[in-house]
Write a protein that holds these residues in place. Structure first.
Motif, PDB file in Angstrom:
ATOM      1  N   SER A   1       0.815  -1.217   0.000  1.00 52.02           N
ATOM      2  CA  SER A   1       0.000   0.000   0.000  1.00 52.02           C
ATOM      3  C   SER A   1       0.844   1.260   0.000  1.00 52.02           C
ATOM      4  N   SER A   2       2.049   1.159   0.507  1.00 51.70           N
ATOM      5  CA  SER A   2       2.913   2.341   0.595  1.00 51.70           C
ATOM      6  C   SER A   2       3.665   2.625  -0.701  1.00 51.70           C
TER       7      SER A   2
ATOM      8  N   SER B   1      11.818   3.246   1.120  1.00 48.17           N
ATOM      9  CA  SER B   1      10.504   3.285   1.763  1.00 48.17           C
ATOM     10  C   SER B   1       9.683   2.024   1.511  1.00 48.17           C
ATOM     11  N   THR B   2      10.143   1.146   0.571  1.00 47.19           N
ATOM     12  CA  THR B   2       9.391  -0.061   0.266  1.00 47.19           C
ATOM     13  C   THR B   2       9.638  -1.101   1.350  1.00 47.19           C
ATOM     14  N   PRO B   3       8.599  -1.573   2.023  1.00 45.47           N
ATOM     15  CA  PRO B   3       8.800  -2.556   3.090  1.00 45.47           C
ATOM     16  C   PRO B   3       9.284  -3.886   2.529  1.00 45.47           C
TER      17      PRO B   3
ATOM     18  N   ASP C   1      -5.391   0.945  -6.533  1.00 48.17           N
ATOM     19  CA  ASP C   1      -6.203   1.150  -5.340  1.00 48.17           C
ATOM     20  C   ASP C   1      -5.291   0.961  -4.137  1.00 48.17           C
ATOM     21  N   ARG C   2      -4.901   2.107  -3.515  1.00 46.46           N
ATOM     22  CA  ARG C   2      -3.889   2.044  -2.464  1.00 46.46           C
ATOM     23  C   ARG C   2      -4.435   1.390  -1.204  1.00 46.46           C
ATOM     24  N   ALA C   3      -5.670   1.702  -0.804  1.00 42.93           N
ATOM     25  CA  ALA C   3      -6.307   1.097   0.372  1.00 42.93           C
ATOM     26  C   ALA C   3      -5.363   1.122   1.562  1.00 42.93           C
ATOM     27  N   ALA C   4      -5.146   2.334   2.122  1.00 39.10           N
ATOM     28  CA  ALA C   4      -4.124   2.522   3.147  1.00 39.10           C
ATOM     29  C   ALA C   4      -4.374   1.733   4.413  1.00 39.10           C
TER      30      ALA C   4
END
Length: 602
Positions: A293-294, A318-320, A348-351
């Motif tokens: 999502s990030s 920043s990518t987990p 669709d990020r859907a945080a």
């Protein structure tokens, strides 16, 4: 004036599934192959002859004999009676069973029939039966040798140690499976009037199985009887094969394609979802890929071309770190062409979730073309199956979260039937079509030929009864969706093993028969046509479906549907083929209230 009946179940004794099935398939019409005469027994136990005028094709009825009606007391513990049945051994000799346990032999010429004898089946103690005499039905009467006529009978076996409750409704458990006896009654020639009434049948040999024979024929060259049924018919001295039912602990699930149960059952983690999920309509495809999502939108690169697809996701600090690899498809060849200008993608990020959903919308270049897979066969990740419904695409996020969290209740994605095939694919609709049967051979003297093996086949059709369609023994067996016609070769002698030759094919016969839910009889006339008769016992139906064979290299064959039963005609009870004196083949259809004559259908 002579109406047949299919009402004979008394309700005072238990009827097995095999008996019910045998009664449904019972042909009430007996045909004489030599002269085209037909015989049936009506509801009042009257033996009725049917003849067809060779010019007008109008049937005429003649009363041959009226059988006596046995008197049964309601308190009598009698076995379930059978349907009346009959069989010709030649043009002048008729064998009739009344369904109560008596066999009548008649001489037929002109006018009423002459009774030559009345016989009953006396079961010897060695057969282990609790009954000394039982009802039976006749399957075939044939002159097996120049000196004797052999009559094939069948009856239900009542074991001596099988004690049934007084009330049949109290039978709850299935217990031991029902068994049926096959008897070969022998009559010396010439047949003369018998003094003793009734006399005991002379039994030449005896077999036993778990079902009633569906079709019997005598091979005059090999001097052997062929029994086609769901069971091998063995001598009672031969121990029947034992059946084994596994316990609950021995039952195991059936794995899906590519699934390893040894790994899955020992691992508490849910299975890894596919790298993407996809579905299609007639003019577009929708592909869903999971992304963290990030993931910034600028890190996502998607390029459409007519033949390839590129999906790249750049990673940074920043990518987990995830156990699921990010999608990486560089110029991946597609299965077919798309329109790049009208294709697009969304993210669709859907945080609130760990994963978002990258959705690709591809516009097909060829509308109406169904894609079996997204990428070309040799491309990586090309074997991902299509999902069932577009709404399932959004479940990929939850599935990935559960996978990374090692949860075990996630749904499986990329499984199920393709959306375009939903409601269209009938690959399994024909799974229950036909009947698994074995071929049992018994010589006229009761011996088992050395070449008899009892190989099982999936039977679709048996030859049309009667002499009008006679062309030698043949069977139509199921092969995938088709019906293959196998004809029995004429043997060179008694020791010549039977050879079945593939004569023709009825294309997709199993598929078309699968849609007929009220079929009572299915018979064929060599390679010309297959007739599927509905019983006509329901409000709708009563039709005969005629499937004609297609000549070689032909893509089309004429078919027909005719109304023969139902309504005032009543249920269909019997069929037979007759060749008239004018050389024309007609089909007789005996219903409860009418006799229908089909002509010019071949």
């Amino acid at each position: 004036p002579f109406k047949p009946s299919q009402t004979n179940v008394s309700g005072r004794s238990h009827v097995s599934f095999q008996e019910v099935q045998s009664r449904i398939l019972h042909n009430h019409l007996a045909m004489c192959k030599q002269d085209g005469r037909a015989v049936y027994i009506d509801g009042e136990l009257r033996v009725v002859s049917v003849s067809i005028d060779g010019e007008t094709l109008v049937p005429s009825f003649e009363l041959l004999y009226e059988l006596p009606k046995p008197i049964e007391s309601p308190a009598t513990d009698s076995p379930q009676r059978e349907y009346p049945s009959a069989s010709f051994s030649d043009t002048s000799t008729l064998f009739v069973c009344d369904g109560y346990g008596y066999l009548y032999v008649f001489h037929i010429s002109s006018g009423p029939a002459e009774l030559l004898g009345q016989f009953e089946l006396s079961i010897p103690p060695s057969c282990g039966s609790s009954k000394s005499s039982v009802p039976f039905r006749i399957h075939q009467a044939v002159q097996a040798t120049p000196q004797t006529v052999t009559v094939i009978l069948s009856s239900k076996h009542y074991p001596a140690d099988d004690v049934l409750p007084a009330d049949p409704s109290q039978i709850r458990s299935k217990g031991s499976p029902a068994e049926f006896d096959i008897w070969a009654g022998e009559f010396a020639l010439p047949l003369t009037p018998s003094q003793a009434q009734p006399a005991s049948l002379q039994i030449a040999w005896h077999r036993r199985g778990t079902d009633v024979p569906l079709y019997t024929i005598f091979d005059d060259v090999r001097k052997a009887f062929l029994f086609v049924g769901s069971s091998i018919y063995r001598a009672i001295t031969v121990t029947p094969p034992t059946t084994y039912e596994p316990s609950v602990d021995e039952l195991a699930p059936i794995p899906h394609s590519g699934e390893n149960l040894d790994i899955t059952m020992g691992d508490s983690r849910p299975p890894k979802p596919p790298p993407y999920s996809w579905t299609q309509t007639s003019d577009s495809l929708t592909v869903a890929l999971p992304l963290p999502s990030s993931t910034p939108t600028e890190n996502i690169k998607v390029t459409f071309s007519p033949r390839t697809l590129t999906v790249l996701v750049h990673t940074d600090s920043s990518t987990p770190s995830l156990s699921v690899p990010l999608p990486h498809y560089a110029l991946q060849p597609l299965w077919d062409l798309v329109h790049p200008s009208t294709s697009l993608w969304t993210f669709d990020r859907a945080a609130e979730h760990t994963f978002g959903l990258l959705t690709l919308h591809l516009d097909k270049a060829h509308d109406g073309t169904r894609w079996p897979q997204l990428f070309s066969p040799n491309a990586p990740d090309a074997d991902v199956p299509e999902t069932l419904d577009p709404s399932e695409l959004y479940a990929i996020r939850e599935a990935l979260e559960k996978y990374t969290a090692a949860l075990s209740d996630g749904p499986d994605l990329g499984q199920g039937m393709p959306s375009l095939a939903d409601g269209e694919m009938d690959a399994e609709v024909d799974a229950g079509v036909g009947r698994a049967v074995c071929l049992s051979w018994v010589r006229a003297d009761g011996a088992v030929p050395s070449w008899a093996d009892g190989t099982p086949v999936q039977l679709l059709s048996t030859p049309f009864p009667g002499g009008g369609a006679a062309s030698g023994p043949s069977l139509v067996v199921k092969h995938s969706l088709d019906g293959l016609v196998y004809a029995l070769d004429a043997g060179a002698g008694p020791d010549d093993p039977p050879r079945w030759t593939h004569a023709s094919t009825f294309c997709v016969l199993a598929f078309v028969l699968a849609s007929k839910r009220d079929t009572r009889f299915t018979h064929h006339v060599s390679s010309k046509a297959v007739f599927a008769f509905e019983s006509g016992s329901q409000d709708l139906g009563g039709n005969v479906y005629i499937y004609r064979g297609a000549p070689a290299r032909e893509k089309w064959a004429k078919q027909a549907v005719l109304k023969i039963g139902g309504g005032s005609a009543g249920s269909l009870l019997g069929v037979g083929a007759v060749r008239t004196s004018a050389g024309k083949t007609v089909m007789l259809c005996l219903c409860e209230g009418e006799l229908i004559v089909l002509h010019d259908v071949l």
